[in-house]
Design an enzyme around this catalytic site. Structure first.
Site, PDB file in Angstrom:
ATOM      1  N   HIS A 314      43.850 -73.198  19.097  1.00 46.96           N
ATOM      2  CA  HIS A 314      44.045 -74.776  18.407  1.00 46.96           C
ATOM      3  C   HIS A 314      43.011 -75.599  19.439  1.00 46.96           C
ATOM      4  O   HIS A 314      43.451 -76.483  20.070  1.00 46.96           O
ATOM      5  CB  HIS A 314      45.404 -75.021  18.934  1.00 46.96           C
ATOM      6  CG  HIS A 314      46.020 -76.085  17.984  1.00 46.96           C
ATOM      7  ND1 HIS A 314      46.686 -75.518  16.780  1.00 46.96           N
ATOM      8  CD2 HIS A 314      46.363 -77.389  17.793  1.00 46.96           C
ATOM      9  CE1 HIS A 314      47.020 -76.339  15.757  1.00 46.96           C
ATOM     10  NE2 HIS A 314      46.909 -77.631  16.619  1.00 46.96           N
ATOM     11  N   ASN A 358      53.177 -65.404  17.378  1.00 39.09           N
ATOM     12  CA  ASN A 358      52.876 -65.957  18.875  1.00 39.09           C
ATOM     13  C   ASN A 358      53.986 -65.214  19.670  1.00 39.09           C
ATOM     14  O   ASN A 358      53.834 -65.376  20.956  1.00 39.09           O
ATOM     15  CB  ASN A 358      53.153 -67.550  19.007  1.00 39.09           C
ATOM     16  CG  ASN A 358      52.127 -68.115  18.213  1.00 39.09           C
ATOM     17  OD1 ASN A 358      51.080 -67.846  18.318  1.00 39.09           O
ATOM     18  ND2 ASN A 358      52.440 -69.391  17.855  1.00 39.09           N
TER      19      ASN A 358
END
Length: 410
Positions: A314, A358
């Site tokens: 990210h 994740n």
């Protein structure tokens, strides 16, 4: 020490009192203990609630084992689900449910539960043994799916490039991709509005210029990939990813476009790397993208992992998803696959698969991208048949006000 006494007390009342009596006794005891311990009433109440859910999960597991022993597998299944609702990280319940699913021939879901258990407790012997058993079976299933996809790619490549139906559907697919990739993130423009904006660079009255500039950014980034990166030999670099992002965000937020974020961000339960670590993470990413390991993966698996790894880091303030999906499609196109579209209707499934990755199991995300790849291929193949009528979905109503337009900021 008083905290441990308090836990013993909670165990006792959990086993011997009704729910209403539990609450009354706990409140009385909390008032007494608050005056004599270092914990506040809220802290002790948190311990109380946590402990009760743990105990309820253990009780459900024990009941499930008894039901399974007596041949009542459906009830055992439901009790294990309840145990995991109480405690999602209950390793014993994960492995027991995995065993039941494996016996019911749902080896893919069983493997996922064993993988999740190992992400929580890497040395759990039962989960390790079970995963060693299911992993080869799951890999074989995935490879068979990849083989089906490869067959459809070959069928698509056998269609002459001059085929008018193929040219038409590829053009429609281009606009569909822009529509869905911005719609996934909340953009409200219709397909026809996006097509008008891209073709004319004139704005649609009454619609947010921010949203219209998001669509233009994706279009410019896709053209950059098609005209520059696809035709260029050599490795993918950090600068390539920055240049894609510079175009994705360049019209909506020129200041942040093409540069790494300078602040910490939080994405649901995921905490991406600190800004100071982004250079290192991005270098590791491109090193992997150009490694022998990655280049020997099946193209769909390679593209899915590239998408996941970038969105995991990210690196940008905004535009991470759009940039990750474009990187994924760059890798697919380099392998002679068509660019794929993740439809806005798949948003919940898409984000759930990312959340699962994740948590330690990236296989469901790879399977999701494989499914999207096959859907894209089926759509293209069907649209090039004799009686095709065009691409489905994506409300394509006319844009009645588009003739009354103003230029979009560029």
């Amino acid at each position: 020490q008083k905290a441990f006494h308090f836990l013993d007390f909670l165990n006792l009342i959990f086993l011997s009192h009704s729910p209403q009596a539990k609450v009354e006794i706990i409140l009385i005891r909390l008032c007494s203990l608050e005056a004599h311990s270092g914990m506040s009433c809220c802290e002790m109440l948190t311990i109380c609630l946590f402990t009760e859910t743990q105990l309820e999960a253990k009780a459900a597991l024990q009941q499930a084992l008894e039901m399974k022993k007596n041949g009542k597998r459906e009830k055992a299944h439901k009790l294990l689900i309840h145990a995991l609702n109480m405690n999602p990280e209950f390793v014993e319940a994960l492995t027991e449910l995995g065993t039941i699913l494996e016996e019911e021939k749902d080896v893919v879901q069983a493997d996922h539960l064993y993988t999740k258990a190992l992400a929580i407790s890497p040395c759990n012997e039962k989960a390790l043994v079970s995963r060693d058993r299911t992993l080869p079976l799951v890999e074989e299933i995935d490879q068979r799916h990849f083989g089906i996809i490869d067959g459809k790619v070959r069928r698509l490549m056998s269609i002459p490039k001059g085929n008018s139906a193929l040219r038409r559907v590829m053009e429609e697919t281009y606009y569909h991709h822009i529509y869905h990739t911005v719609a996934i993130e909340g953009n409200t423009l219709t397909l026809s509005e996006i097509r008008h904006i891209i073709e004319t660079r004139y704005a649609v009255p009454g619609k947010s210029l921010q949203e219209q500039n998001e669509a233009i950014g994706v279009d410019v980034a896709m053209k950059y990939i098609n005209t520059t990166l696809l035709s260029r030999a050599g490795a993918i670099t950090v600068n390539d990813i920055l240049e894609i992002h510079r175009r994705v965000l360049g019209y909506a937020d020129p200041i942040e476009a093409g540069r790494f974020r300078a602040s910490q961000v939080f994405v649901g339960h995921h905490i991406p790397p600190h800004p100071q670590d982004l250079d290192r993470y991005m270098q590791e990413l491109v090193q992997w993208l150009n490694s022998e390991e990655a280049l020997h993966l099946h193209p769909v698996e390679f593209a899915a992992l590239a998408h996941y790894k970038l969105v995991y880091v990210h690196p940008f303030v905004d535009g991470n998803g759009r940039t990750s999906r474009l990187l994924m499609n760059l890798i697919l196109m380099q392998a002679s696959y068509p660019p794929i579209t993740i439809r806005k209707e798949q948003r919940a499934e898409y984000y759930a698969a990312l959340d699962t990755a994740n948590e330690g199991d990236v296989r469901p995300f790879i399977r999701f991208i494989a499914k999207c790849t096959e859907i894209t291929l089926d759509t293209l193949l069907i649209a090039t048949t004799e009686h095709a009528v065009g691409l489905p979905g994506a409300s394509n109503h006319a844009c009645p006000d588009c003739k009354h337009t103003i230029p979009v900021h560029s």
